[in-house]
Design a protein around this motif. Structure first.
Motif, PDB file in Angstrom:
ATOM      1  N   SER A 181     -32.778 -61.451 -47.402  1.00 21.50           N
ATOM      2  CA  SER A 181     -32.371 -62.797 -47.078  1.00 21.50           C
ATOM      3  C   SER A 181     -33.438 -63.002 -45.854  1.00 21.50           C
ATOM      4  CB  SER A 181     -30.934 -62.794 -46.575  1.00 21.50           C
ATOM      5  OG  SER A 181     -30.787 -64.226 -45.816  1.00 21.50           O
ATOM      6  N   PRO A 182     -34.071 -63.944 -45.927  1.00 22.62           N
ATOM      7  CA  PRO A 182     -35.054 -64.346 -44.743  1.00 22.62           C
ATOM      8  C   PRO A 182     -34.448 -64.775 -43.534  1.00 22.62           C
ATOM      9  CG  PRO A 182     -35.203 -65.953 -46.272  1.00 22.62           C
ATOM     10  CD  PRO A 182     -34.242 -65.064 -46.891  1.00 22.62           C
ATOM     11  N   LYS A 183     -33.170 -65.014 -43.549  1.00 15.84           N
ATOM     12  CA  LYS A 183     -32.123 -65.559 -42.263  1.00 15.84           C
ATOM     13  C   LYS A 183     -31.673 -64.073 -41.598  1.00 15.84           C
ATOM     14  CE  LYS A 183     -30.215 -69.336 -44.728  1.00 15.84           C
ATOM     15  NZ  LYS A 183     -28.995 -70.151 -45.123  1.00 15.84           N
ATOM     16  N   LEU A 184     -31.614 -63.093 -42.012  1.00 15.66           N
ATOM     17  CA  LEU A 184     -31.235 -61.663 -41.333  1.00 15.66           C
ATOM     18  C   LEU A 184     -32.470 -61.340 -40.334  1.00 15.66           C
ATOM     19  CD1 LEU A 184     -29.748 -59.642 -44.317  1.00 15.66           C
ATOM     20  CD2 LEU A 184     -28.462 -60.821 -42.495  1.00 15.66           C
ATOM     21  N   VAL A 192     -22.872 -57.949 -40.369  1.00 13.14           N
ATOM     22  CA  VAL A 192     -22.488 -59.268 -40.983  1.00 13.14           C
ATOM     23  C   VAL A 192     -23.266 -59.660 -42.404  1.00 13.14           C
ATOM     24  CG1 VAL A 192     -22.534 -60.022 -38.734  1.00 13.14           C
ATOM     25  CG2 VAL A 192     -24.760 -60.371 -39.794  1.00 13.14           C
ATOM     26  N   THR A 193     -22.609 -60.415 -42.946  1.00 14.48           N
ATOM     27  CA  THR A 193     -23.272 -60.806 -44.563  1.00 14.48           C
ATOM     28  C   THR A 193     -24.480 -61.508 -44.268  1.00 14.48           C
ATOM     29  OG1 THR A 193     -22.117 -62.947 -44.507  1.00 14.48           O
ATOM     30  CG2 THR A 193     -20.696 -61.304 -45.069  1.00 14.48           C
ATOM     31  N   ARG A 194     -24.995 -61.901 -45.189  1.00 18.86           N
ATOM     32  CA  ARG A 194     -26.098 -62.756 -45.533  1.00 18.86           C
ATOM     33  C   ARG A 194     -25.852 -63.960 -45.047  1.00 18.86           C
ATOM     34  NH1 ARG A 194     -26.733 -60.632 -51.083  1.00 18.86           N
ATOM     35  NH2 ARG A 194     -27.999 -58.511 -50.882  1.00 18.86           N
ATOM     36  N   LYS A 195     -24.677 -64.363 -45.573  1.00 20.20           N
ATOM     37  CA  LYS A 195     -24.386 -65.880 -45.597  1.00 20.20           C
ATOM     38  C   LYS A 195     -23.687 -66.381 -44.177  1.00 20.20           C
ATOM     39  CE  LYS A 195     -24.494 -65.697 -49.944  1.00 20.20           C
ATOM     40  NZ  LYS A 195     -26.026 -66.560 -50.576  1.00 20.20           N
ATOM     41  N   THR A 196     -23.535 -65.211 -42.981  1.00 15.57           N
ATOM     42  CA  THR A 196     -22.919 -65.622 -41.706  1.00 15.57           C
ATOM     43  C   THR A 196     -23.983 -66.510 -41.106  1.00 15.57           C
ATOM     44  OG1 THR A 196     -21.564 -63.688 -41.802  1.00 15.57           O
ATOM     45  CG2 THR A 196     -21.804 -64.764 -39.705  1.00 15.57           C
ATOM     46  N   GLU A 197     -23.414 -67.642 -40.771  1.00 18.58           N
ATOM     47  CA  GLU A 197     -24.288 -68.410 -39.721  1.00 18.58           C
ATOM     48  C   GLU A 197     -23.477 -69.077 -38.615  1.00 18.58           C
ATOM     49  OE1 GLU A 197     -26.352 -71.487 -41.843  1.00 18.58           O
ATOM     50  OE2 GLU A 197     -27.254 -70.267 -43.241  1.00 18.58           O
ATOM     51  N   LEU A 200     -32.119 -51.552 -51.666  1.00 18.19           N
ATOM     52  CA  LEU A 200     -31.723 -52.540 -52.901  1.00 18.19           C
ATOM     53  C   LEU A 200     -32.916 -53.214 -53.634  1.00 18.19           C
ATOM     54  CD1 LEU A 200     -28.848 -53.637 -53.138  1.00 18.19           C
ATOM     55  CD2 LEU A 200     -29.618 -55.538 -51.867  1.00 18.19           C
ATOM     56  N   THR A 201     -33.890 -53.735 -52.767  1.00 15.34           N
ATOM     57  CA  THR A 201     -35.235 -54.306 -53.506  1.00 15.34           C
ATOM     58  C   THR A 201     -36.051 -53.085 -54.274  1.00 15.34           C
ATOM     59  OG1 THR A 201     -36.234 -54.007 -51.271  1.00 15.34           O
ATOM     60  CG2 THR A 201     -35.311 -56.497 -51.978  1.00 15.34           C
ATOM     61  N   LEU A 202     -36.122 -51.949 -53.601  1.00 13.25           N
ATOM     62  CA  LEU A 202     -36.729 -50.825 -54.098  1.00 13.25           C
ATOM     63  C   LEU A 202     -36.563 -50.443 -55.467  1.00 13.25           C
ATOM     64  CD1 LEU A 202     -39.144 -48.896 -53.508  1.00 13.25           C
ATOM     65  CD2 LEU A 202     -37.310 -47.295 -52.613  1.00 13.25           C
ATOM     66  N   ILE A 255     -45.107 -62.640 -50.441  1.00  8.18           N
ATOM     67  CA  ILE A 255     -43.633 -62.478 -49.856  1.00  8.18           C
ATOM     68  C   ILE A 255     -42.952 -62.845 -50.884  1.00  8.18           C
ATOM     69  CG2 ILE A 255     -42.143 -62.965 -47.936  1.00  8.18           C
ATOM     70  CD1 ILE A 255     -44.451 -63.772 -46.184  1.00  8.18           C
ATOM     71  N   PHE A 256     -41.729 -61.770 -51.122  1.00  6.14           N
ATOM     72  CA  PHE A 256     -40.848 -62.028 -52.145  1.00  6.14           C
ATOM     73  C   PHE A 256     -39.470 -61.868 -51.422  1.00  6.14           C
ATOM     74  CE2 PHE A 256     -44.704 -60.914 -54.187  1.00  6.14           C
ATOM     75  CZ  PHE A 256     -44.904 -61.722 -55.280  1.00  6.14           C
ATOM     76  N   SER A 257     -38.665 -62.873 -51.550  1.00  4.30           N
ATOM     77  CA  SER A 257     -36.997 -62.713 -50.778  1.00  4.30           C
ATOM     78  C   SER A 257     -36.228 -62.569 -52.205  1.00  4.30           C
ATOM     79  CB  SER A 257     -36.949 -63.825 -50.287  1.00  4.30           C
ATOM     80  OG  SER A 257     -35.601 -63.975 -49.814  1.00  4.30           O
ATOM     81  N   CYS A 258     -35.678 -61.117 -52.169  1.00  3.29           N
ATOM     82  CA  CYS A 258     -34.946 -60.871 -52.954  1.00  3.29           C
ATOM     83  C   CYS A 258     -33.709 -60.328 -52.612  1.00  3.29           C
ATOM     84  CB  CYS A 258     -35.621 -59.845 -53.878  1.00  3.29           C
ATOM     85  SG  CYS A 258     -37.084 -60.215 -54.695  1.00  3.29           S
ATOM     86  N   GLU A 259     -32.539 -60.831 -52.998  1.00  7.73           N
ATOM     87  CA  GLU A 259     -31.000 -60.610 -52.518  1.00  7.73           C
ATOM     88  C   GLU A 259     -30.430 -59.353 -53.463  1.00  7.73           C
ATOM     89  OE1 GLU A 259     -28.898 -63.715 -51.028  1.00  7.73           O
ATOM     90  OE2 GLU A 259     -30.618 -64.267 -49.707  1.00  7.73           O
ATOM     91  N   SER A 260     -31.159 -58.755 -54.415  1.00 10.49           N
ATOM     92  CA  SER A 260     -30.250 -58.025 -55.498  1.00 10.49           C
ATOM     93  C   SER A 260     -31.401 -57.305 -56.022  1.00 10.49           C
ATOM     94  CB  SER A 260     -29.529 -58.461 -56.593  1.00 10.49           C
ATOM     95  OG  SER A 260     -30.310 -59.322 -57.303  1.00 10.49           O
ATOM     96  N   PRO A 261     -31.045 -56.200 -56.754  1.00  2.75           N
ATOM     97  CA  PRO A 261     -32.070 -55.292 -57.433  1.00  2.75           C
ATOM     98  C   PRO A 261     -32.625 -56.131 -58.773  1.00  2.75           C
ATOM     99  CG  PRO A 261     -30.146 -54.031 -56.957  1.00  2.75           C
ATOM    100  CD  PRO A 261     -29.796 -55.326 -56.422  1.00  2.75           C
ATOM    101  N   GLU A 262     -31.430 -56.955 -59.105  1.00  7.55           N
ATOM    102  CA  GLU A 262     -32.195 -57.733 -60.547  1.00  7.55           C
ATOM    103  C   GLU A 262     -33.192 -58.827 -59.890  1.00  7.55           C
ATOM    104  OE1 GLU A 262     -28.553 -55.773 -61.087  1.00  7.55           O
ATOM    105  OE2 GLU A 262     -28.958 -57.227 -59.292  1.00  7.55           O
ATOM    106  N   GLU A 263     -32.902 -59.385 -58.870  1.00  7.96           N
ATOM    107  CA  GLU A 263     -33.948 -60.616 -58.305  1.00  7.96           C
ATOM    108  C   GLU A 263     -35.343 -59.623 -57.863  1.00  7.96           C
ATOM    109  OE1 GLU A 263     -32.626 -62.668 -54.986  1.00  7.96           O
ATOM    110  OE2 GLU A 263     -30.972 -63.417 -55.963  1.00  7.96           O
ATOM    111  N   ALA A 264     -35.084 -58.623 -57.455  1.00  6.79           N
ATOM    112  CA  ALA A 264     -36.256 -57.816 -57.186  1.00  6.79           C
ATOM    113  C   ALA A 264     -37.383 -57.413 -58.291  1.00  6.79           C
ATOM    114  CB  ALA A 264     -36.239 -56.397 -56.307  1.00  6.79           C
TER     115      ALA A 264
END
Length: 311
Positions: free
Chosen positions: A162-165, A98-103, A223-225, A191-200
Motif C-alpha cells: 500500500s503506498p499509504k504505509l 497497523v492495517t493498510r486502511k488505518t487513517e 507478500l509481493t515476492l 512502480i507496482f502497488s500490490c497488496e496481495s500475492p495474487e495482485e503481484a
C-alpha cells in the motif's frame, strides 16, 4: 507471612485435587495488575509476523506476563474493535502494527490518554508521539537496488504494498536514491502497488507481456515476492539470467525458492524483541509515574545475497 508452611502445603494439595484454576480477572481487580500484554497485527498468516510473535511471546513469558494476540485482518473496523477488547481486558501495554486502511488514530489516542503504554512496530503511526521500532527501510531498499545496479541491471521494477504505509514510502525512497546516484532515469511505469500475492502475480504477468521487460526486480515484502516468483515460474523466466530478483524476505522462505533469493533481512524476531523490551520499560515508567520522550528505534538492514542475483 502469618500462614504456616503446613497450611500452605495443604491448601495447594486440595487446589490440585479440585483442579482449581485462579480467576485472572478477579486477581487483577484485587491486585490492580492484569499481567496481560496486548498484540494487534494486521494478518497473522503473513510471512513476517510469525517471526515477530515468536520473539514477543518469549519476552512476555520471561517477564511473567501473558499475551493476547488480536488479528485485525487488514480491517480498520476490526482494529478499533481489537483495541476495545484489549481495554476491557485491562491489558498493561499494547504492541501494534497497523492495517493498510488505518487513517484515523482516535482509538490509539484514547488508549494513550488512558495511560496505557503503546509501542508501534513495522507499520507505525508517524503522527502519534509514542515509541516505535522500525527496520531502516530506506537504507535496506537502497542496498538492495544498489546491488542490482552493481551487477549490471539498468531497468529496475519495484513492487510495493500500500503506498499509504510508511514502510512503502521509505522503501520507494531508497529505490529512488539508488537510481539517482547511478544516473538511471526514474520511470513511474515501473512502480507496482500490490497488496496481495495474487495482485503481484497479475502485475508481473502484465509486465512480462509489455514491450520493455525489466532486467531487475525489487520486491518490498514476502507478500509481493511470492506472486512475482509464481509468475516467473509459470512464464519460464530464467533467474537471474533474464531477470535478477531481490526483496525483503524472511528465512526460511527465501531459501525455499529456486533459485534462492537475494534478500534484505526484515529482522522480524529482532523487531519483536526490541519492541517488547521497550514496552516493559514504558510499563515501569507508568507505575513510577515517570514521563519520557517518545523514541523511534531503527534496526540495521542486512543484505544477504543468494542465487537470484548472483547466478
Amino acid at each position: 507471612p502469618d500462614i504456616s508452611a503446613e497450611t500452605i502445603r495443604s491448601v495447594k494439595e486440595v487446589a490440585k485435587e479440585l483442579k482449581y484454576i485462579p480467576n485472572l480477572m478477579a486477581s487483577s481487580l484485587r491486585s490492580g495488575k492484569s499481567n496481560l500484554i496486548g498484540l494487534v497485527i494486521p494478518q497473522i498468516s503473513y510471512f513476517f509476523f510469525p517471526s515477530v510473535i515468536h520473539a514477543i511471546e518469549r519476552v512476555v513469558k520471561s517477564k511473567g506476563y501473558n499475551l493476547l494476540i488480536m488479528n485485525s485482518e487488514e480491517s480498520y473496523e476490526r482494529e478499533v474493535e481489537n483495541l476495545e477488547i484489549l481495554k476491557k481486558n485491562s491489558v498493561e501495554g499494547i504492541l501494534v502494527s497497523v492495517t493498510r486502511k488505518t487513517e484515523s488514530f482516535k482509538h490509539f489516542e484514547n488508549m494513550i490518554n488512558d495511560k496505557v503504554p503503546i509501542v508501534f512496530f513495522d507499520r507505525v503511526v508517524d503522527e502519534l508521539k509514542v515509541d516505535k521500532v522500525l527496520l531502516d527501510d530506506f537504507e535496506g531498499a537502497y542496498k538492495a537496488v544498489n546491488h542490482l545496479i552493481e551487477i549490471g541491471r539498468k531497468r529496475l521494477a519495484i513492487f510495493i504494498g500500500s503506498p499509504k504505509l510508511l514502510i512503502s514510502k521509505n522503501r520507494l525512497l531508497g529505490y529512488k536514491k539508488a537510481l539517482f546516484e547511478h544516473r538511471i532515469p526514474f520511470d513511474e511505469g515501473l512502480i507496482f502497488s500490490c497488496e496481495s500475492p495474487e495482485e503481484a502475480e497479475l502485475a508481473m504477468n502484465d509486465l512480462l507481456k509489455s514491450q520493455q521487460v525489466p532486467d531487475g526486480i525489487f520486491s518490498i515484502s514476502d507478500l509481493t515476492l511470492s506472486g512475482i516468483m509464481k509468475s516467473a515460474f509459470k512464464n519460464k523466466i530464467k533467474i537471474p539470467e533474464q531477470i535478477a530478483i531481490i526483496g525483503f524476505s524472511e528465512e526460511p522462505l527465501s531459501s525455499m525458492y529456486s533459485p534462492t533469493i537475494s534478500r534484505v533481512k526484515p529482522m522480524g524476531y529482532e523487531m519483536g524483541e526490541c519492541a517488547t523490551e521497550l514496552l516493559f520499560k514504558n510499563i515501569d515508567n507508568v507505575k513510577l509515574k515517570q514521563e519520557k520522550e517518545a523514541q523511534t528505534i531503527y534496526l540495521d538492514a542486512e543484505l544477504i545475497l543468494g542465487a537470484s542475483t548472483m547466478g
